[in-house]
Write a protein that holds these residues in place. Structure first.
Motif, PDB file in Angstrom:
ATOM      1  N   GLU A   1      46.665  -0.945 -57.642  1.00 52.62           N
ATOM      2  CA  GLU A   1      46.423  -2.374 -57.454  1.00 52.62           C
ATOM      3  C   GLU A   1      44.931  -2.713 -57.433  1.00 52.62           C
ATOM      4  OE1 GLU A   1      49.998  -4.107 -54.818  1.00 52.62           O
ATOM      5  OE2 GLU A   1      48.871  -2.531 -53.775  1.00 52.62           O
TER       6      GLU A   1
ATOM      7  N   ALA B   1      43.106  -4.098 -59.488  1.00 51.78           N
ATOM      8  CA  ALA B   1      42.743  -5.373 -60.119  1.00 51.78           C
ATOM      9  C   ALA B   1      42.936  -6.547 -59.161  1.00 51.78           C
ATOM     10  CB  ALA B   1      43.577  -5.586 -61.378  1.00 51.78           C
ATOM     11  N   ASN B   2      42.835  -6.285 -57.866  1.00 52.94           N
ATOM     12  CA  ASN B   2      43.092  -7.327 -56.850  1.00 52.94           C
ATOM     13  C   ASN B   2      41.857  -8.128 -56.461  1.00 52.94           C
ATOM     14  OD1 ASN B   2      41.631  -5.556 -55.245  1.00 52.94           O
ATOM     15  ND2 ASN B   2      43.387  -4.829 -54.072  1.00 52.94           N
TER      16      ASN B   2
ATOM     17  N   LYS C   1      36.273  -5.171 -53.994  1.00 57.65           N
ATOM     18  CA  LYS C   1      35.271  -4.246 -54.520  1.00 57.65           C
ATOM     19  C   LYS C   1      35.092  -3.044 -53.603  1.00 57.65           C
ATOM     20  CE  LYS C   1      34.304  -7.257 -57.755  1.00 57.65           C
ATOM     21  NZ  LYS C   1      34.904  -7.074 -59.082  1.00 57.65           N
TER      22      LYS C   1
ATOM     23  N   ASN D   1      34.940   0.288 -59.270  1.00 59.61           N
ATOM     24  CA  ASN D   1      35.690  -0.971 -59.327  1.00 59.61           C
ATOM     25  C   ASN D   1      36.495  -1.111 -60.620  1.00 59.61           C
ATOM     26  OD1 ASN D   1      34.640  -1.745 -56.862  1.00 59.61           O
ATOM     27  ND2 ASN D   1      32.915  -2.840 -57.767  1.00 59.61           N
ATOM     28  N   HIS D   2      37.529  -1.933 -60.552  1.00 61.22           N
ATOM     29  CA  HIS D   2      38.350  -2.260 -61.722  1.00 61.22           C
ATOM     30  C   HIS D   2      37.527  -3.115 -62.694  1.00 61.22           C
ATOM     31  CE1 HIS D   2      41.905  -3.531 -64.014  1.00 61.22           C
ATOM     32  NE2 HIS D   2      41.361  -4.727 -64.010  1.00 61.22           N
ATOM     33  N   THR D   3      37.517  -2.708 -63.971  1.00 59.77           N
ATOM     34  CA  THR D   3      36.790  -3.488 -64.972  1.00 59.77           C
ATOM     35  C   THR D   3      37.622  -3.802 -66.207  1.00 59.77           C
ATOM     36  OG1 THR D   3      35.855  -1.452 -65.916  1.00 59.77           O
ATOM     37  CG2 THR D   3      34.517  -2.615 -64.268  1.00 59.77           C
ATOM     38  N   GLY D   4      38.787  -3.170 -66.347  1.00 58.83           N
ATOM     39  CA  GLY D   4      39.609  -3.414 -67.525  1.00 58.83           C
ATOM     40  C   GLY D   4      40.926  -2.669 -67.464  1.00 58.83           C
ATOM     41  N   SER D   5      41.696  -2.731 -68.560  1.00 57.24           N
ATOM     42  CA  SER D   5      43.044  -2.150 -68.576  1.00 57.24           C
ATOM     43  C   SER D   5      43.095  -0.715 -69.096  1.00 57.24           C
ATOM     44  CB  SER D   5      43.977  -3.030 -69.413  1.00 57.24           C
ATOM     45  OG  SER D   5      43.466  -3.173 -70.726  1.00 57.24           O
TER      46      SER D   5
ATOM     47  N   GLU E   1      38.956   2.410 -66.969  1.00 61.72           N
ATOM     48  CA  GLU E   1      38.417   1.179 -66.382  1.00 61.72           C
ATOM     49  C   GLU E   1      39.260   0.647 -65.220  1.00 61.72           C
ATOM     50  OE1 GLU E   1      36.677  -0.766 -70.537  1.00 61.72           O
ATOM     51  OE2 GLU E   1      38.752  -1.164 -69.944  1.00 61.72           O
ATOM     52  N   MET E   2      40.349   1.347 -64.907  1.00 60.93           N
ATOM     53  CA  MET E   2      41.301   0.837 -63.912  1.00 60.93           C
ATOM     54  C   MET E   2      40.723   0.752 -62.497  1.00 60.93           C
ATOM     55  SD  MET E   2      44.190  -0.192 -65.112  1.00 60.93           S
ATOM     56  CE  MET E   2      45.338  -0.066 -63.763  1.00 60.93           C
TER      57      MET E   2
ATOM     58  N   CYS F   1      41.720   1.398 -55.949  1.00 60.78           N
ATOM     59  CA  CYS F   1      42.223   0.248 -55.194  1.00 60.78           C
ATOM     60  C   CYS F   1      41.694   0.177 -53.761  1.00 60.78           C
ATOM     61  CB  CYS F   1      43.747   0.273 -55.166  1.00 60.78           C
ATOM     62  SG  CYS F   1      44.456  -1.065 -54.190  1.00 60.78           S
TER      63      CYS F   1
END
Length: 195
Positions: A97, A99-100, A103, A135-139, A143-144, A147
């Motif tokens: 998760e 992408a919530n 940071k 950190n999440h930056t893309g799919s 890049e995930m 969490c």
């Protein structure tokens, strides 16, 4: 007049419900061999991750596990190994998760995982600085990100104390504290109301 009174009472009821939900904090207390600290969890941002973590805590899974990987000025990691570096069996991995919108900043707690994005189980880490590269930056799998699901709100001095304990390589493990840092318990605190 009766209608206005009903509307007023309804408005007050909705306000109380909204504020009590908004300000009820979910917190857990970590008791360790180096001292205690409190983490506030964010179930509204990472519902699956928080539920998973709380289930491990409720099952007393974290008792007698150690902080097995400590890198000063980066993070401290624990929740999966006992003192002899025996890895405890876990439940199935959970969905990532990351992408919530949260940071990997100083004091936040995040799920540890392998290079596979959806491989987190019980292990976690606490950031010792703002680690933007986590950190999440893309799919794309690379890049995930990792969490974040909470933050240390009390006892950060204990976390920093753990961070400076000398480490060494032990077999296949790197950055293992030379003095075992044991987690005695992780327990859910009564919900507190903050304003």
């Amino acid at each position: 007049m009766m209608i206005d009174l009903k509307h007023w009472l309804l408005s007050i009821s909705l306000f109380i419900a909204a504020t009590s939900n908004s300000f009820a904090a979910t917190q857990v207390e970590f008791k360790t061999s180096e001292g205690d600290f409190i983490v506030e969890l964010y179930p509204e941002k990472a519902p699956v991750t928080v539920a998973n973590f709380l289930q491990y805590a409720k099952d007393n899974f974290y008792a007698k596990t150690i902080f097995h990987r400590v890198i000063n000025d980066f993070m401290i990691q624990g929740g999966g190994f006992e003192r002899d570096l025996y890895e405890k069996p876990t439940r199935d991995p959970i969905v990532n998760e990351a992408a919530n919108g949260l940071k990997n900043d100083l004091g936040t707690i995040a799920m540890a995982r392998t290079q596979s994005p959806n491989s987190a189980t019980a292990q976690f880490f606490i950031n010792l600085k703002d680690n933007d590269f986590l950190n999440h930056t893309g799919s794309h799998p690379s890049e995930m990100g990792y969490c974040v699901f909470g933050k240390v709100v009390s006892g950060m001095n204990v976390v920093k104390k753990i961070a400076i304990i000398p480490t060494a390589n032990v077999g296949r493990f790197e950055d293992v504290p030379t003095k075992a840092i044991t987690i005695k318990s992780v327990k859910l605190l009564e919900k507190v109301t903050t304003q």
